[in-house]
Design a protein around this motif. Structure first.
Motif, PDB file in Angstrom:
ATOM      1  N   VAL A 120      88.865  81.847 -16.213  1.00 57.56           N
ATOM      2  CA  VAL A 120      89.710  80.717 -16.735  1.00 57.56           C
ATOM      3  C   VAL A 120      89.343  79.289 -16.504  1.00 57.56           C
ATOM      4  O   VAL A 120      89.379  78.495 -17.995  1.00 57.56           O
ATOM      5  CB  VAL A 120      91.358  81.035 -16.998  1.00 57.56           C
ATOM      6  N   ALA A 121      89.339  78.984 -15.357  1.00 61.02           N
ATOM      7  CA  ALA A 121      89.166  77.430 -15.181  1.00 61.02           C
ATOM      8  C   ALA A 121      87.260  77.213 -15.827  1.00 61.02           C
ATOM      9  O   ALA A 121      87.382  76.527 -16.239  1.00 61.02           O
ATOM     10  CB  ALA A 121      88.624  77.392 -13.788  1.00 61.02           C
ATOM     11  N   TRP A 122      86.272  78.040 -15.541  1.00 58.37           N
ATOM     12  CA  TRP A 122      85.200  78.166 -16.260  1.00 58.37           C
ATOM     13  C   TRP A 122      85.481  77.476 -18.089  1.00 58.37           C
ATOM     14  O   TRP A 122      84.781  76.434 -18.261  1.00 58.37           O
ATOM     15  CB  TRP A 122      84.353  79.593 -15.723  1.00 58.37           C
ATOM     16  N   ASP A 123      86.219  77.940 -18.507  1.00 56.04           N
ATOM     17  CA  ASP A 123      86.076  78.031 -19.971  1.00 56.04           C
ATOM     18  C   ASP A 123      86.890  76.870 -20.212  1.00 56.04           C
ATOM     19  O   ASP A 123      87.008  76.476 -21.052  1.00 56.04           O
ATOM     20  CB  ASP A 123      87.087  79.639 -20.600  1.00 56.04           C
ATOM     21  N   ALA A 124      87.772  76.516 -19.683  1.00 56.51           N
ATOM     22  CA  ALA A 124      88.497  75.574 -19.610  1.00 56.51           C
ATOM     23  C   ALA A 124      87.939  74.401 -19.917  1.00 56.51           C
ATOM     24  O   ALA A 124      87.931  72.920 -20.624  1.00 56.51           O
ATOM     25  CB  ALA A 124      89.793  75.097 -19.374  1.00 56.51           C
ATOM     26  N   MET A 125      86.702  74.359 -18.655  1.00 53.14           N
ATOM     27  CA  MET A 125      85.917  72.704 -18.179  1.00 53.14           C
ATOM     28  C   MET A 125      84.766  73.075 -19.535  1.00 53.14           C
ATOM     29  O   MET A 125      84.551  72.426 -19.718  1.00 53.14           O
ATOM     30  CB  MET A 125      85.373  73.502 -16.638  1.00 53.14           C
ATOM     31  N   GLU A 126      84.591  74.360 -19.812  1.00 50.26           N
ATOM     32  CA  GLU A 126      83.871  73.693 -21.119  1.00 50.26           C
ATOM     33  C   GLU A 126      84.151  73.774 -21.964  1.00 50.26           C
ATOM     34  O   GLU A 126      83.662  72.357 -22.933  1.00 50.26           O
ATOM     35  CB  GLU A 126      82.954  74.935 -21.161  1.00 50.26           C
ATOM     36  N   ALA A 127      85.432  74.225 -22.596  1.00 52.34           N
ATOM     37  CA  ALA A 127      86.449  73.317 -23.747  1.00 52.34           C
ATOM     38  C   ALA A 127      86.573  71.666 -23.792  1.00 52.34           C
ATOM     39  O   ALA A 127      86.018  70.655 -24.208  1.00 52.34           O
ATOM     40  CB  ALA A 127      87.510  74.175 -24.027  1.00 52.34           C
ATOM     41  N   PHE A 128      86.331  71.365 -21.350  1.00 54.16           N
ATOM     42  CA  PHE A 128      86.840  70.098 -22.040  1.00 54.16           C
ATOM     43  C   PHE A 128      85.976  69.651 -22.147  1.00 54.16           C
ATOM     44  O   PHE A 128      85.627  67.996 -22.612  1.00 54.16           O
ATOM     45  CB  PHE A 128      87.440  69.783 -20.265  1.00 54.16           C
ATOM     46  N   ARG A 129      84.311  69.563 -21.077  1.00 51.95           N
ATOM     47  CA  ARG A 129      83.028  68.894 -21.617  1.00 51.95           C
ATOM     48  C   ARG A 129      82.999  68.643 -23.855  1.00 51.95           C
ATOM     49  O   ARG A 129      82.725  67.575 -23.843  1.00 51.95           O
ATOM     50  CB  ARG A 129      82.178  69.309 -21.586  1.00 51.95           C
ATOM     51  N   SER A 139      76.963  61.339 -18.547  1.00 46.55           N
ATOM     52  CA  SER A 139      76.518  61.803 -17.085  1.00 46.55           C
ATOM     53  C   SER A 139      77.722  61.912 -15.998  1.00 46.55           C
ATOM     54  O   SER A 139      78.283  61.711 -14.445  1.00 46.55           O
ATOM     55  CB  SER A 139      76.076  60.608 -16.327  1.00 46.55           C
ATOM     56  N   ALA A 140      78.464  60.145 -16.319  1.00 46.57           N
ATOM     57  CA  ALA A 140      79.829  60.351 -16.141  1.00 46.57           C
ATOM     58  C   ALA A 140      80.832  61.347 -15.424  1.00 46.57           C
ATOM     59  O   ALA A 140      81.601  61.378 -14.523  1.00 46.57           O
ATOM     60  CB  ALA A 140      80.783  59.343 -15.740  1.00 46.57           C
ATOM     61  N   LEU A 141      80.485  62.199 -16.331  1.00 47.12           N
ATOM     62  CA  LEU A 141      81.730  62.794 -16.762  1.00 47.12           C
ATOM     63  C   LEU A 141      81.597  64.686 -15.891  1.00 47.12           C
ATOM     64  O   LEU A 141      82.343  64.691 -15.313  1.00 47.12           O
ATOM     65  CB  LEU A 141      82.007  64.011 -17.793  1.00 47.12           C
ATOM     66  N   GLU A 142      79.721  65.126 -15.768  1.00 48.31           N
ATOM     67  CA  GLU A 142      79.254  65.663 -14.867  1.00 48.31           C
ATOM     68  C   GLU A 142      79.364  65.526 -13.597  1.00 48.31           C
ATOM     69  O   GLU A 142      79.507  66.457 -13.108  1.00 48.31           O
ATOM     70  CB  GLU A 142      77.566  66.199 -15.095  1.00 48.31           C
ATOM     71  N   GLU A 143      79.356  64.286 -13.093  1.00 43.78           N
ATOM     72  CA  GLU A 143      79.511  63.864 -11.858  1.00 43.78           C
ATOM     73  C   GLU A 143      81.051  63.834 -11.387  1.00 43.78           C
ATOM     74  O   GLU A 143      81.188  64.711 -10.201  1.00 43.78           O
ATOM     75  CB  GLU A 143      79.226  62.417 -11.157  1.00 43.78           C
ATOM     76  N   ILE A 145      83.175  66.335 -12.814  1.00 41.03           N
ATOM     77  CA  ILE A 145      83.348  68.181 -12.216  1.00 41.03           C
ATOM     78  C   ILE A 145      82.234  68.327 -11.419  1.00 41.03           C
ATOM     79  O   ILE A 145      83.238  68.746 -10.414  1.00 41.03           O
ATOM     80  CB  ILE A 145      82.873  68.086 -13.660  1.00 41.03           C
ATOM     81  N   ALA A 146      81.537  67.741 -10.974  1.00 40.91           N
ATOM     82  CA  ALA A 146      80.819  68.282  -9.889  1.00 40.91           C
ATOM     83  C   ALA A 146      81.485  67.958  -8.382  1.00 40.91           C
ATOM     84  O   ALA A 146      81.107  68.598  -7.425  1.00 40.91           O
ATOM     85  CB  ALA A 146      79.178  67.747  -9.978  1.00 40.91           C
ATOM     86  N   ASN A 147      82.130  67.046  -8.302  1.00 37.37           N
ATOM     87  CA  ASN A 147      82.747  66.370  -7.579  1.00 37.37           C
ATOM     88  C   ASN A 147      84.239  67.199  -7.074  1.00 37.37           C
ATOM     89  O   ASN A 147      84.734  66.932  -5.830  1.00 37.37           O
ATOM     90  CB  ASN A 147      82.730  65.307  -7.040  1.00 37.37           C
ATOM     91  N   LEU A 148      84.351  68.226  -8.586  1.00 38.40           N
ATOM     92  CA  LEU A 148      85.789  68.552  -8.046  1.00 38.40           C
ATOM     93  C   LEU A 148      85.799  69.729  -6.621  1.00 38.40           C
ATOM     94  O   LEU A 148      84.426  70.273  -6.688  1.00 38.40           O
ATOM     95  CB  LEU A 148      86.232  69.114  -9.056  1.00 38.40           C
ATOM     96  N   PRO A 149      87.172  70.460  -6.221  1.00 34.29           N
ATOM     97  CA  PRO A 149      87.026  71.176  -4.866  1.00 34.29           C
ATOM     98  C   PRO A 149      87.207  72.480  -5.822  1.00 34.29           C
ATOM     99  O   PRO A 149      86.725  72.448  -6.999  1.00 34.29           O
ATOM    100  CB  PRO A 149      88.259  70.680  -4.787  1.00 34.29           C
ATOM    101  N   ASP A 150      86.766  73.645  -4.745  1.00 38.10           N
ATOM    102  CA  ASP A 150      86.217  74.915  -5.826  1.00 38.10           C
ATOM    103  C   ASP A 150      87.824  75.777  -6.159  1.00 38.10           C
ATOM    104  O   ASP A 150      87.791  76.328  -7.179  1.00 38.10           O
ATOM    105  CB  ASP A 150      85.123  75.748  -4.529  1.00 38.10           C
ATOM    106  N   ASP A 151      88.804  74.851  -5.634  1.00 35.66           N
ATOM    107  CA  ASP A 151      89.425  76.459  -5.746  1.00 35.66           C
ATOM    108  C   ASP A 151      90.187  76.128  -7.472  1.00 35.66           C
ATOM    109  O   ASP A 151      89.712  74.265  -7.691  1.00 35.66           O
ATOM    110  CB  ASP A 151      90.894  75.623  -5.439  1.00 35.66           C
ATOM    111  N   PRO A 152      90.642  77.043  -8.251  1.00 34.30           N
ATOM    112  CA  PRO A 152      90.714  76.270  -9.738  1.00 34.30           C
ATOM    113  C   PRO A 152      92.039  75.303 -10.043  1.00 34.30           C
ATOM    114  O   PRO A 152      92.123  74.794 -10.343  1.00 34.30           O
ATOM    115  CB  PRO A 152      91.189  77.932 -10.439  1.00 34.30           C
TER     116      PRO A 152
END
Length: 202
Positions: A120-129, A139-143, A145-152
């Motif tokens: 569900v978190a993956w779906d939400a993050m794709e929608a957020f993009r 590029s700033a957005l992807e950076e 997101i990449a630095n977020l913890p693994d915990d949803p």
């Protein structure tokens, strides 16, 4: 039961893991900061809840005071880290210093199987993009997101504070019964925002 200082703020909804800078200028809350600084580092906790024209909401969020800098005029710049949500009950005025207090009543967010939350978190993050296209540097957005913890849980916090929605919508996200419900509501708000934007352009 233990009491914690209560700090009602307009336009501010607390989510776990995020840093919150605040400027403290009211005398009662300057005193609150002084009282917190007089305690051990692991005891510097208070509660922020959303203040509205009708009063303040009965659900807020714990915050831990991480740093405080007193200005020459006696005001403070502080940095807090958001924690889990809690109930705001048994509110009273602190006898000595006038700021409000609330009973320490946790209200944990319901969690599901990690595999379900991840999907569900993956779906939400794709929608957020897609939602942020044209509003944020990709590029700033992807950076970020990449630095977020693994915990949803913390991925949901990132979404909740970055959606272009009202404080009351953020409060609804805070009050969602479960993490999956919070993420699903975030997607609903993104769809509504995207449709509103498309209608405005038409």
């Amino acid at each position: 039961m233990k009491r914690l200082p209560l700090f009602p703020l307009p336009e501010t909804v607390v989510f776990p893991g995020l840093l919150i800078p605040l400027y403290i200028f009211e005398e009662r809350y300057k005193q609150m900061v002084r009282d917190l600084l007089a305690q051990g580092e692991d005891q510097r906790r208070f509660v922020i809840t959303l203040a509205t024209a009708q009063g303040f909401r009965a659900v807020g969020g714990y915050v831990d005071l991480l740093a405080a800098s007193e200005n020459p005029d006696g005001t403070f710049n502080i940095v807090c880290r958001g924690g889990e949500r809690c109930r705001v009950e048994g509110v009273g005025v602190f006898e000595k210093n006038l700021y409000q207090t609330t009973l320490d009543i946790p209200w944990p967010l319901e969690r599901s199987a990690r595999s379900e939350e991840i999907v569900v978190a993956w779906d939400a993050m794709e929608a957020f993009r897609s939602y942020m296209a044209g509003f944020a540097d990709p590029s700033a957005l992807e950076e970020a997101i990449a630095n977020l913890p693994d915990d949803p849980l913390y991925q949901a916090s990132f979404l909740c504070v970055n959606l272009r929605v009202s404080a009351l919508d953020r409060q609804a996200l805070l009050e969602a019964p479960s993490l999956i419900a919070r993420l699903e509501l975030a997607q609903t708000l993104m769809r509504q925002g995207s449709m509103a934007g498309s209608s405005a352009e038409a």
